[in-house]
Design an enzyme around this catalytic site. Structure first.
Site, PDB file in Angstrom:
ATOM      1  N   SER A   1       9.320   3.034   0.454  1.00 54.52           N
ATOM      2  CA  SER A   1       8.872   2.164   1.534  1.00 54.52           C
ATOM      3  C   SER A   1       9.393   2.671   2.878  1.00 54.52           C
ATOM      4  O   SER A   1       9.110   3.806   3.258  1.00 54.52           O
ATOM      5  CB  SER A   1       9.318   0.726   1.241  1.00 54.52           C
TER       6      SER A   1
ATOM      7  N   ASP B   1      -1.340  -0.520  -3.446  1.00 50.35           N
ATOM      8  CA  ASP B   1      -0.204  -0.871  -2.591  1.00 50.35           C
ATOM      9  C   ASP B   1      -0.632  -0.834  -1.127  1.00 50.35           C
ATOM     10  O   ASP B   1      -0.911   0.236  -0.582  1.00 50.35           O
ATOM     11  CB  ASP B   1       0.936   0.122  -2.838  1.00 50.35           C
TER      12      ASP B   1
ATOM     13  N   HIS C   1       3.940  -2.841  -4.858  1.00 50.95           N
ATOM     14  CA  HIS C   1       4.838  -2.087  -3.978  1.00 50.95           C
ATOM     15  C   HIS C   1       6.217  -1.878  -4.591  1.00 50.95           C
ATOM     16  O   HIS C   1       7.028  -1.116  -4.052  1.00 50.95           O
ATOM     17  CB  HIS C   1       4.971  -2.804  -2.634  1.00 50.95           C
TER      18      HIS C   1
END
Length: 448
Positions: A304, A361, A422
Site C-alpha cells: 500500500s 483492489d 487490499h
C-alpha cells in the site's frame, strides 16, 4: 505462522466516517473505507470527532501462504568479509545447490522477469512470498493502540527484538528502524484534538541484511532488504489524499513528478527525526561500505503506502549511491506513484520494479488516471478549456512489470470486499496459489 496483533482504535466510532473495523480472531483487523465514502469527508471528520469504539465483525477464514523460509543453522553467523576472494572461498561451493543462487539476478529482475510471471515460476513465487514476510513483520512491530505510550512507534525498542517477531528464521539481521514524517502543517484549532490524531512522525519500517552463511549461500549473494508497512495513522491518511503530482527535487525538478503526499512523507523531517530519505540512504551507504567486494542486492518491499515509498526509495538508492548493486522493488497493492517522466528516470537508473496487483483492489487504480501515449493529438486534448496545467498534475504512469492477480478467481475467499481485496494476506494467498492467466488458481491448495 506469522500473524498481526489486533489493531485497536478505542476512541473512535469509525462508522461515523464510513469505515468499519474487521478482525480475524488473533490475527489482525484492518481499517478500510467503503467504496461509496468520500475521502475528504473522512479526513475532516477524522480530525474533529472522538467517540466510542465500533464493534468489530469477523473476516472469513483466509488460507495462509506457505512459509518458504528454508531450514538453516541459525547459530551460524557471518562477520564482515574483507574481499571477494574470501567470499568465493567460503560460498562458491554452495551456490550450485540452489536454483535461486544460480539465477538470482533473474529473480531480482535483471531481465524484467521475462517468461517468469505467466506462468509464475515457482522459485520466483517463493521469493515474492519471502519478501511479503518482511512486510508482515513491519505491520506486526507497529504499535496501533492509540492509548499505548509507544503509539505510532515500534512496539520494540531494539532492532534485535524486531528480528524475534518474524525474522528469527529468515537469516536476516535488522540494522536500522525507519521513521516517516508528515509534512502537513495543521491549523491552530487542531491543538484541541487528541495528540495521537495529529502524530506527525511514525515508525514505518526497517532495514535488514542477510547475515546467515547458509542463507547467503542459498541466495547467491548478500541481500539487503528495506521493508515498509502501509498507512496506519491519521496524518498518513491525509498525505495519501494529496493526489496531485509535484516535481521531484532529486531529479532537478521540471517534468519528473511524483505524488505530493508520498514525497512529503519521504522527505519531511523534524528536529528529533531525520527524513526517511536521509535515514535509508545513509544506512544503505553504510552497509555497502561494510560489505564492499561481496555480491550484493538491494530489495525494497512494501504494501500500500509502503509500496509507494519503496518505489521512491529505489529511485533514490539507484541515483544517490555510487556503483549501486541491482536494486529491486517488490510491491504489494501499491498506488500509482509518478508520471511517465519519473518512470523513464527510474528505468534509466537500472532499478527494477515488480508490482503485485489484485484487479479487484481499488488502491492500485489511484491516484489520478493513466493516459496512453497518443502523440500530439492527445496533448492537444489536454489543453481544452485551459485545463492542461491541472490535468498534467493528475496524469500518472504505471511503473515496472506487473504480476496481475484476481481475488475473484480464488474459491477460498468468501469475502471479496474492499478490505479483503487490499489485505496483504490476500495478496500472499493469491501469489501462493496463482498458476497462470489460463489457469489463475490451483485446483488444490496446499495444506499448511
Amino acid at each position: 505462522m506469522l500473524s498481526f496483533p489486533a489493531l485497536s482504535y478505542p476512541c473512535i466510532n469509525m462508522a461515523t466516517f464510513g469505515f468499519e473495523i474487521l478482525e480475524e480472531d488473533t490475527h489482525f483487523c484492518l481499517l478500510t473505507q467503503h467504496t461509496q465514502a468520500i475521502p475528504m469527508e473522512f479526513a475532516g471528520k477524522l480530525l474533529q470527532t472522538c467517540s466510542t469504539s465500533a464493534a468489530p465483525r469477523k473476516l472469513s477464514d483466509m488460507p495462509q501462504p506457505q512459509r518458504v523460509i528454508s531450514t538453516r543453522n541459525s547459530n551460524l553467523k557471518l562477520t564482515n568479509m574483507g574481499s571477494r576472494n574470501q567470499w568465493n572461498n567460503e560460498y562458491s561451493g554452495k551456490l550450485t545447490a540452489s536454483g535461486v543462487g544460480e539465477r538470482w539476478r533473474e529473480f531480482q529482475g535483471i531481465k524484467n522477469w521475462e517468461g517468469m510471471l505467466d506462468p509464475l515460476y515457482d522459485d520466483l513465487r517463493d521469493e515474492i512470498l519471502r519478501y511479503g514476510e518482511f512486510v508482515e513483520t513491519a505491520y506486526r512491530c507497529f504499535e496501533f493502540d492509540t492509548a499505548a505510550p509507544r503509539y505510532a512507534d515500534c512496539v520494540y525498542e531494539s532492532e534485535s527484538s524486531i528480528e524475534k517477531v518474524g525474522l528469527e528464521k529468515s537469516g536476516y539481521k535488522v540494522t536500522k528502524s525507519l521513521y516517516a514524517t508528515c509534512g502537513i502543517q495543521l491549523p491552530n484549532w487542531t491543538a484541541k484534538i487528541p495528540r495521537w490524531m495529529s502524530a506527525s512522525c511514525s515508525w514505518i519500517g526497517y532495514v535488514a541484511v542477510c547475515d546467515d552463511a547458509e542463507e547467503i549461500g542459498r541466495l547467491g549473494r548478500r541481500d539487503i532488504v528495506v521493508a515498509y508497512r502501509g498507512t496506519a495513522t491519521c496524518m498518513e491518511w491525509l498525505e495519501n489524499l494529496r493526489a496531485c503530482l509535484t516535481s521531484l527535487p532529486s531529479a532537478g525538478g521540471g517534468d519528473c513528478m511524483v505524488q505530493s503526499g508520498f514525497l512529503s512523507l519521504y522527505t519531511s523531517s523534524t528536529p528529533e527525526k531525520p527524513s526517511l530519505q536521509g535515514s535509508v540512504i545513509e544506512e544503505i551507504k553504510r552497509l555497502m561500505r561494510r560489505y564492499k567486494g561481496e555480491p550484493l542486492s538491494i530489495t525494497v518491499t512494501g504494501h500500500s503506502l509502503g509500496a509507494a515509498l519503496a518505489t521512491l526509495t529505489a529511485n533514490d538508492i539507484a541515483n544517490a549511491v555510487n556503483d549501486p548493486p541491482l536494486v529491486t522493488v517488490v510491491s504489494f497493492g501499491g498506488p500509482r506513484v509518478g508520471n511517465k517522466n519519473f518512470r523513464r528516470q527510474l528505468e534509466k537508473t537500472g532499478a527494477k520494479v515488480l508490482r503485485i496487483v489484485n484487479s479487484d483492489d481499488p488502491v492500485t487504480k489511484v491516484p489520478g488516471f493513466v493516459l496512453e501515449d497518443g502523440g500530439k493529438n492527445s496533448r492537444r486534448r489536454l489543453r481544452i478549456n485551459g485545463l492542461s496545467k491541472w490535468m498534467n498534475k493528475m496524469v500518472y504512469a504505471e511503473i515496472g512489470e506487473e504480476l496481475r492477480l484476481n481475488s475473484r478467481n480464488s474459491p477460498y475467499l468468501s469475502d471479496r470486499g474492499v478490505a479483503t481485496c487490499h489485505n496483504l494476506r490476500t495478496y500472499l494467498h493469491l501469489v501462493d496459489n496463482f498458476v497462470s492467466s489460463n489457469c489463475p488458481i490451483k485446483t488444490q491448495r496446499r495444506e499448511y
